[in-house]
Design an enzyme around this catalytic site. Structure first.
Site, mmCIF file in Angstrom:
data_model
loop_
_atom_site.group_PDB
_atom_site.id
_atom_site.type_symbol
_atom_site.label_atom_id
_atom_site.label_comp_id
_atom_site.label_asym_id
_atom_site.label_seq_id
_atom_site.Cartn_x
_atom_site.Cartn_y
_atom_site.Cartn_z
ATOM 1 N N GLY A 72 6.766 3.534 0.801
ATOM 2 C CA GLY A 72 6.631 4.507 1.938
ATOM 3 C C GLY A 72 5.112 4.455 2.183
ATOM 4 O O GLY A 72 4.121 4.324 1.340
ATOM 5 N N LYS A 96 7.529 -6.249 -10.519
ATOM 6 C CA LYS A 96 6.597 -5.088 -11.212
ATOM 7 C C LYS A 96 6.734 -4.766 -12.577
ATOM 8 O O LYS A 96 5.692 -4.495 -13.361
ATOM 9 C CB LYS A 96 7.461 -3.610 -10.389
ATOM 10 C CG LYS A 96 7.099 -3.680 -8.849
ATOM 11 C CD LYS A 96 8.011 -2.556 -8.407
ATOM 12 C CE LYS A 96 8.130 -2.675 -6.654
ATOM 13 N NZ LYS A 96 9.222 -1.623 -6.179
ATOM 14 N N GLY A 100 4.960 2.436 -6.071
ATOM 15 C CA GLY A 100 4.150 3.388 -4.887
ATOM 16 C C GLY A 100 3.326 4.568 -5.011
ATOM 17 O O GLY A 100 2.270 4.205 -5.674
ATOM 18 N N LYS A 109 2.159 -6.338 -5.289
ATOM 19 C CA LYS A 109 2.784 -6.592 -6.456
ATOM 20 C C LYS A 109 3.042 -8.268 -6.754
ATOM 21 O O LYS A 109 2.751 -8.721 -7.881
ATOM 22 C CB LYS A 109 4.141 -6.027 -6.541
ATOM 23 C CG LYS A 109 5.196 -6.394 -5.829
ATOM 24 C CD LYS A 109 6.168 -5.394 -5.548
ATOM 25 C CE LYS A 109 7.211 -5.735 -4.347
ATOM 26 N NZ LYS A 109 6.511 -5.313 -3.302
ATOM 27 N N ILE A 139 3.461 6.846 -7.219
ATOM 28 C CA ILE A 139 3.727 7.459 -8.718
ATOM 29 C C ILE A 139 2.550 6.917 -9.647
ATOM 30 O O ILE A 139 2.209 5.847 -9.638
ATOM 31 C CB ILE A 139 5.102 7.090 -9.387
ATOM 32 C CG1 ILE A 139 6.109 7.263 -8.276
ATOM 33 C CG2 ILE A 139 5.172 7.830 -10.567
ATOM 34 C CD1 ILE A 139 7.488 6.705 -8.802
ATOM 35 N N GLY A 196 16.543 1.513 7.341
ATOM 36 C CA GLY A 196 14.879 0.852 7.331
ATOM 37 C C GLY A 196 14.673 0.800 5.636
ATOM 38 O O GLY A 196 13.430 0.481 5.465
ATOM 39 N N VAL A 228 1.190 -0.172 4.791
ATOM 40 C CA VAL A 228 0.290 0.641 3.707
ATOM 41 C C VAL A 228 -1.119 0.691 4.166
ATOM 42 O O VAL A 228 -1.634 1.428 4.012
ATOM 43 C CB VAL A 228 0.495 -0.286 2.338
ATOM 44 C CG1 VAL A 228 -0.430 0.508 1.258
ATOM 45 C CG2 VAL A 228 1.867 -0.276 1.890
ATOM 46 N N VAL A 242 2.927 -0.939 -8.277
ATOM 47 C CA VAL A 242 4.005 -0.584 -9.018
ATOM 48 C C VAL A 242 4.462 0.748 -8.747
ATOM 49 O O VAL A 242 3.586 1.652 -9.105
ATOM 50 C CB VAL A 242 3.797 -0.756 -10.406
ATOM 51 C CG1 VAL A 242 5.234 -0.659 -11.292
ATOM 52 C CG2 VAL A 242 3.548 -2.369 -10.810
#
Lengths: 406, 406
Positions: free
Chosen positions: B297, B199, B128, B99, B130, B181, B11, B126
């Site tokens: 991701g 989350k 990703g 998280k 979105i 993965g 990230v 929480v």
């Protein structure tokens, strides 16, 4: 914070109700105290609980220095534009649910807000209660947005859902929508895509940074969709939805249009039914994000207005950096120059001629298919090229619907 | 604005990439200029393009007064908590994707942010990429939220999708997820619901105003779901999803739990497949709103981090009013006291006894159903009552799965 509401109709009264019912939780969660102190409406509200604060004189609001935030829920451009402009020039924040106003006057009003260091916010102008504008402009601010597509009109989506799920004809489904209050007596704005078009103009302006005016945008509604089309779409593992979309083609060109499209059943948009709306945003970092919910309705739309009001109240000293530039000349692409596949339904067709003209096509089937009836999906090509090819074929074309890749 | 990144993994490196690639559009759209000037990581990054700004000494960041915003993408509680707390106490904003940190230490860190008049934001913790946290706390701020429910773990959703759509067994689908993965060598946190549980603790804290710590929350994963259950669910017009949910029962009680549930096919949650996530929020004004997208991701999660960074940079003088109180004693309800219907699969059952015990039930069927195998859905009752009733029946219970009303 004192709030004034211009227009005490369905949404305006919903705003008053939400503020009244939830003032305690709003104070606890957001640390703002909201009070509606003035309401503008020319109608008679004798006996209404807000009777004492309702006035038909706009100056009672404009001249009231205790009012910091004005909610505009009048609809239409005149006189809403004049009132909103006057409020912004007087240093009052304005929150609007008025898509026609924002779609046609958004740039001017955003410039006035900037000049006066106040906010002009309008989450409620697109998608009712669904958070769309703030997620796009704030949460996704790290992305380059390439495309926005949505089911943005509940009336037409209700009709299509009835056709798809219950086999109702367009005419019967429209009548049912009118009976239920989901469609106007004159349903043109909803079923011909004009309402959705105003909303996608706002979203395109926000996504790509140049005001997109409705008069440049192609819009095609659902009144020609038939149950035969619905059945053929099912054999293409798709449903027909009225899609309002905008796509960035280059720094100088964007496509903005509204039309029915065949949407695949594995797309989240295919599951949006009845009066619900949804908006999909494609960002280069985040990929596809979708927001879904009630696109209309008194309390749902009021919820979005109040969210914006709370935002103004929370940051009353500091204007949100938010807006777009005026329209860019020659910015809107001609949809005929853009690539798509087409679903075609026809009679009197010659399959060999079709395949010679298009290369390969995918034929579709349906129960009770007419002996002379065919349907197929073309390859993806510039729409002009596909239509020119169709024009050369000697058959009776009954339906043409674009596909989608969401 | 100078940014430091703590933790240069999947990230953290995504955050650097998004800021680098999109700095022009971020400046144009949000009027902020972002620059990563320091990166903390103990690993060796010789040859990496950021080599010159990577340090293994936290004090290089803490003591650097040109750094206003710190991104924490380390994961885990130690030493992330100490670093984040130190940054907040030094008057630096912190944006986190962590998280575990927020779920276990969120209240403490939010209090530190408040005390130091800076922001502690964690949209990326929480779902990703979105937008969930900001829509809930800002756009829906006019609502009283009654319920939040989501598919918040991509690994388990990928496995269930393979079981539902491709008839793969749980074991085969897990192996495929590991090969791709999408699952760790030790997949416990994902498949047993612990990741989703952290989350939903964050979302429950946000929705209802009291910190919900993970140690009080019931979590049940998907490892016991079989293809027989999937088939019976289909006859109930449903799919099995791992649902993380929280529901307000009263001012003093909320239910928070993670478990598989039968989700009806007409629910938007049923269409969330593969590694995608979604979160449904129920507000009293807006009704059901759903946000959907990539829940994990590098770039998707980085997108959410950068959205928060831009927010901090835009309002650097003014802290966002955002947070919750510490945990409330006896706040979490016992799920056994809460109402639900149960799907039950069993052998050796006596239908007459079942009907006598439950009143009416709905029997389900599947292809190749065992001669001695039955499945049914009970009426809605307190879960304890339903389980006590089941215990009295003389049959071999193979599966019990809760239903859902989304």
């Amino acid at each position: 914070m004192n709030i004034a509401i211009l227009g005490f109709g369905v949404v305006g009264s919903g705003v008053a109700e939400v503020i009244k019912n939830n003032s305690d939780s709003i104070l606890k969660n957001s640390n703002v105290s909201l009070k509606v102190t003035r309401i503008l409406d020319i109608r008679d509200f004798s006996g209404n609980e807000y009777e004492n604060i309702i006035t038909n004189n706009f100056d009672d609001i404009l001249g009231d220095d205790t009012i910091d935030i004005v909610v505009e829920t009048m609809g239409g451009v005149k006189p809403a534009f004049d009132f909103v402009l006057a409020c912004l020039n007087k240093g009052k924040h304005v929150v609007s649910s008025n898509k026609e106003l924002v779609a046609t006057k958004g740039y001017e009003l955003l410039e006035a807000a900037k000049k006066n260091n106040v906010n002009f916010l309008f989450e409620a102008s697109v998608g009712g209660g669904i958070p769309i504008i703030r997620p796009m402009s704030r949460c996704l601010a790290g992305n380059k947005i390439s495309e926005v597509a949505g089911i943005l009109n509940g009336t037409s989506n209700f009709i299509l859902t009835k056709m798809i799920m219950d086999g109702m004809s367009f005419a019967d489904a429209l009548k049912l929508a009118q009976d239920k209050g989901y469609a106007e007596k004159d349903p043109t704005a909803d079923v011909e895509g004009l309402d959705a078009m105003r909303k996608i103009c706002i979203l395109a302006s926000l996504a790509f940074g140049y005001h997109v005016y409705p008069d440049g945008v192609y819009s095609e509604g659902i009144s020609k969709i038939t149950l035969e089309d619905v059945a053929f779409a099912a054999s293409y593992d798709s449903v027909i939805k009225l899609i309002a979309m905008t796509k960035k083609l280059s720094d100088d060109k964007a496509l903005v249009m509204v039309s029915p499209r065949l949407v695949k059943n594995d797309s989240m948009l295919s599951g949006v039914n009845g009066v619900f709306n949804a908006c999909l945003v494609r960002g280069d970092a985040t990929g596809d994000v979708l927001m879904y919910g009630k696109g209309a309705g008194s309390l749902a739309t009021a919820s979005a207005v109040v969210g914006d009001v709370i935002d103004c109240a929370s940051y009353s000293e500091e204007r949100k950096f938010f807006g777009w530039d005026d329209k860019k000349e020659n910015y809107l692409a001609d949809y005929l120059d853009c690539e798509t596949a087409l679903y075609v339904r026809a009679t009197g067709a010659d399959k060999a001629a079709i395949e010679k003209a298009f290369g390969s096509v995918q034929y579709l089937t349906r129960e009770n298919q007419g002996a002379d009836e065919i349907a197929f999906v073309t390859p993806v090509k510039k729409e002009k090229e596909l239509r020119d090819t169709l024009a050369c074929l000697n058959m009776n074309v009954l339906s043409i619907i674009r596909t989608a890749d969401y």
